[in-house]
Design an enzyme around this catalytic site. Structure first.
Site, PDB file in Angstrom:
ATOM      1  N   GLU A  33       0.803  -1.234   0.000  1.00 25.45           N
ATOM      2  CA  GLU A  33       0.000   0.000   0.000  1.00 25.45           C
ATOM      3  C   GLU A  33       0.830   1.275   0.000  1.00 25.45           C
ATOM      4  O   GLU A  33       0.640   2.148   0.850  1.00 25.45           O
ATOM      5  CB  GLU A  33      -0.970  -0.023   1.184  1.00 25.45           C
ATOM      6  CG  GLU A  33      -1.882  -1.243   1.162  1.00 25.45           C
ATOM      7  CD  GLU A  33      -2.781  -1.365   2.392  1.00 25.45           C
ATOM      8  OE1 GLU A  33      -2.802  -0.453   3.229  1.00 25.45           O
ATOM      9  OE2 GLU A  33      -3.486  -2.397   2.507  1.00 25.45           O
ATOM     10  N   GLU A  72      -5.998 -10.863  -1.297  1.00 23.97           N
ATOM     11  CA  GLU A  72      -6.764 -10.693  -0.055  1.00 23.97           C
ATOM     12  C   GLU A  72      -8.263 -10.687  -0.378  1.00 23.97           C
ATOM     13  O   GLU A  72      -9.010  -9.825   0.069  1.00 23.97           O
ATOM     14  CB  GLU A  72      -6.371  -9.385   0.645  1.00 23.97           C
ATOM     15  CG  GLU A  72      -4.896  -9.263   0.929  1.00 23.97           C
ATOM     16  CD  GLU A  72      -4.504  -7.998   1.700  1.00 23.97           C
ATOM     17  OE1 GLU A  72      -5.386  -7.311   2.244  1.00 23.97           O
ATOM     18  OE2 GLU A  72      -3.297  -7.698   1.756  1.00 23.97           O
TER      19      GLU A  72
HETATM   20  O1  G3I Z   1      -2.890  -9.141  18.509  1.00 28.13           O
HETATM   21  C1  G3I Z   1      -3.472  -8.018  19.186  1.00 28.13           C
HETATM   22  C2  G3I Z   1      -3.920  -8.410  20.567  1.00 28.13           C
HETATM   23  O2  G3I Z   1      -2.803  -8.764  21.330  1.00 28.13           O
HETATM   24  C3  G3I Z   1      -4.688  -7.242  21.200  1.00 28.13           C
HETATM   25  O3  G3I Z   1      -5.204  -7.630  22.423  1.00 28.13           O
HETATM   26  C4  G3I Z   1      -5.850  -6.811  20.305  1.00 28.13           C
HETATM   27  C5  G3I Z   1      -6.585  -5.584  20.864  1.00 28.13           C
HETATM   28  O4  G3I Z   1      -7.115  -4.793  19.854  1.00 28.13           O
HETATM   29  O5  G3I Z   1      -5.320  -6.460  19.043  1.00 28.13           O
HETATM   30  C6  G3I Z   1      -4.664  -7.538  18.383  1.00 28.13           C
HETATM   31  O6  G3I Z   1      -4.174  -7.068  17.179  1.00 28.13           O
HETATM   32  C7  G3I Z   1      -5.132  -6.843  16.149  1.00 28.13           C
HETATM   33  C8  G3I Z   1      -4.747  -7.720  14.966  1.00 28.13           C
HETATM   34  O7  G3I Z   1      -5.590  -7.420  13.888  1.00 28.13           O
HETATM   35  C9  G3I Z   1      -4.871  -9.213  15.298  1.00 28.13           C
HETATM   36  O8  G3I Z   1      -6.185  -9.558  15.558  1.00 28.13           O
HETATM   37  C10 G3I Z   1      -5.072  -5.383  15.769  1.00 28.13           C
HETATM   38  O9  G3I Z   1      -5.561  -4.576  16.834  1.00 28.13           O
HETATM   39  C11 G3I Z   1      -5.895  -5.145  14.526  1.00 28.13           C
HETATM   40  O10 G3I Z   1      -5.686  -3.794  14.082  1.00 28.13           O
HETATM   41  C12 G3I Z   1      -5.436  -6.094  13.446  1.00 28.13           C
HETATM   42  O11 G3I Z   1      -6.225  -5.865  12.311  1.00 28.13           O
HETATM   43  C13 G3I Z   1      -5.674  -6.350  11.088  1.00 28.13           C
HETATM   44  C14 G3I Z   1      -5.447  -5.179  10.132  1.00 28.13           C
HETATM   45  O12 G3I Z   1      -4.970  -5.665   8.894  1.00 28.13           O
HETATM   46  C15 G3I Z   1      -4.398  -4.209  10.664  1.00 28.13           C
HETATM   47  O13 G3I Z   1      -3.170  -4.843  10.761  1.00 28.13           O
HETATM   48  C16 G3I Z   1      -6.652  -7.348  10.481  1.00 28.13           C
HETATM   49  O14 G3I Z   1      -6.743  -8.489  11.320  1.00 28.13           O
HETATM   50  C17 G3I Z   1      -6.150  -7.762   9.088  1.00 28.13           C
HETATM   51  O15 G3I Z   1      -7.124  -8.536   8.454  1.00 28.13           O
HETATM   52  C18 G3I Z   1      -5.896  -6.520   8.251  1.00 28.13           C
HETATM   53  O16 G3I Z   1      -5.334  -6.937   7.016  1.00 28.13           O
HETATM   54  C19 G3I Z   1      -5.058  -5.899   6.056  1.00 28.13           C
HETATM   55  C20 G3I Z   1      -3.833  -6.315   5.290  1.00 28.13           C
HETATM   56  O17 G3I Z   1      -2.766  -6.536   6.180  1.00 28.13           O
HETATM   57  C21 G3I Z   1      -3.445  -5.256   4.251  1.00 28.13           C
HETATM   58  N1  G3I Z   1      -4.567  -4.980   3.361  1.00 28.13           N
HETATM   59  C22 G3I Z   1      -5.820  -4.605   4.032  1.00 28.13           C
HETATM   60  C23 G3I Z   1      -6.207  -5.709   5.032  1.00 28.13           C
HETATM   61  C24 G3I Z   1      -7.516  -5.388   5.687  1.00 28.13           C
HETATM   62  O18 G3I Z   1      -7.371  -4.240   6.469  1.00 28.13           O
END
Ligand code: G3I
Length: 373
Positions: A160, A265
């Protein structure tokens, strides 16, 4: 045969038919169906990798031949503090891929999101300078891609980096290092694992301005002799975007510059929306009108989703000589990120398997497209 016997025979035949249908459905495997066309895969999460979601894991093993780590290899989880690496979750991912003989995709070495603030700061807490940040990036890529050398098969090196108008996103990477941060990231990744495939990954590349920007970016890397093997169209699609024709021309345009094209994705958002991109920084207020299927997806909407998947998969199958891989962003509807974004707590239905892990009408529709040519 009297009436009672006839009813019993008919009833037994019906039960056998349903059982056979269920068995046949269970027996259909996407990786078999598409084996001559492209790799087919899914993102996997920590809950699955740590063995807590056995239902999803059995679907992954039955259905897919490639996996991507949904979060485990992003900078924040893997390298949370200066000189502190946490490889445990990522090691589980690699063990899982190896054990099940799957093509593994590392996601992602560089992103504007999920990168801790310290990365961009110096010892005084001020903005780091170019040299410091380049050194940090180099070390990070060496450690992460180097650790999984000859194990992870392909890397989303940069994720991105473009804005919707096709210009480079003004991320901290861009502001501090300058636009050659992308070339450097690809060089460092190639150095860390010369055999791994290297990709540029982004969303909304089906829209012309952004696609033009990506083509410029990739051509520039190619002209500098920098290894780049493929482009990832993330494929966070809507019911009305992109059109099949848009997807088709996007695939063909990238193929024409000599790189592999993959859908990295894939999911289809069935809920009402305001913005069409997958821009993670966007949020919206929760309102009932944006969460219409709290009690389940009605049959008419299941059917529309199936038709939509069918239209898009037909394009992928028609471009099978170019499309190298198709990866869904999640296994079942239950764990999809679209239940949390851009409004937390809605009920979305973007994938091929429902919350109980059963294949949806969309699954059958996708399978049918394999027979179109
Ligand atoms: O692992 C922590 C956990 O320890 C904590 O307690 C919890 C509290 O919020 O958060 C957990 O982390 C989260 C993680 O997902 C794992 O579940 C993050 O907050 C959350 O922001 C994260 O979201 C991910 C997001 O990217 C941001 O990284 C989504 O699962 C994931 O599907 C999404 O994937 C992205 C691709 O990487 C790039 N393209 C877009 C796509 C969708 O947004």
């Amino acid at each position: 045969m009297n009436k009672k016997k006839r009813i019993i025979v008919l009833f037994t035949a019906l039960i056998c038919f349903i059982a056979a249908e269920l068995y046949a459905q269970k027996d259909i495997s996407l990786k078999e169906v598409f084996k001559d066309y492209f790799l087919i895969g899914t993102a996997v999460n920590h809950f699955q990798l740590s063995g807590n979601d056995t239902l999803a894991v059995s679907i992954v093993k039955d259905q897919f031949n490639t996996v991507t780590a949904e979060n485990e290899l992003k900078w924040e989880p893997v390298h949370p503090r200066l000189n502190v690496y946490n490889f445990e979750p990522a090691d589980l991912f690699v063990e899982f891929g190896k054990k099940n003989n799957m093509f593994m995709v590392g996601h992602t070495l560089l992103w504007h999101n999920q990168t801790p603030a310290w990365v961009f700061k110096n010892d005084q807490g001020e903005s780091a300078d170019r040299e410091t940040l380049l050194k940090r990036m180099h070390e990070h890529i060496q450690k992460v891609a180097g650790r999984y050398k000859a194990q992870i098969n392909g890397w989303d090196v940069v994720n991105e980096a473009l804005d919707e108008d096709g210009t480079l996103r003004q991320s901290q990477w861009m502001k501090i290092i300058g636009e050659d941060y992308i070339a450097k990231a690809f060089q460092y990744a190639n150095e860390a694992d010369p055999e791994a495939e290297l990709y540029y990954n982004d969303f909304s590349l089906e829209n012309k301005p952004k696609r033009d920007g990506a083509v410029r970016l990739i051509k520039k890397l190619q002209s500098q002799g920098i290894k780049i093997d493929g482009v990832g169209l993330q494929g966070h699609y809507k019911m009305d975007w992109p059109s099949a024709a848009q997807l088709d021309s996007t695939i063909k345009e990238f193929a024409a510059i000599g790189i592999k094209v993959m859908i990295t994705e894939l999911d289809i958002d069935v809920l009402p929306y305001k913005d069409i991109s997958a821009e993670i920084t966007l949020t919206m207020d929760n309102q009932d009108k944006y969460d219409p299927y709290k009690n389940g997806l009605p049959d008419s909407a299941q059917k529309s989703l199936a038709e939509r998947y069918s239209d898009l998969f037909k394009v992928l199958v028609q471009n099978k000589n170019t499309v190298d891989r198709v990866t869904f962003w999640g296994v079942t509807d239950k764990e999809s990120w679209l239940n949390y974004w851009p409004i937390p707590g809605r009920k979305n239905y973007p994938l091929l398997f429902d919350r109980e892990g059963k294949p949806k009408q969309a699954f059958d529709a996708v399978v049918k497209t394999s027979k179109i040519n």
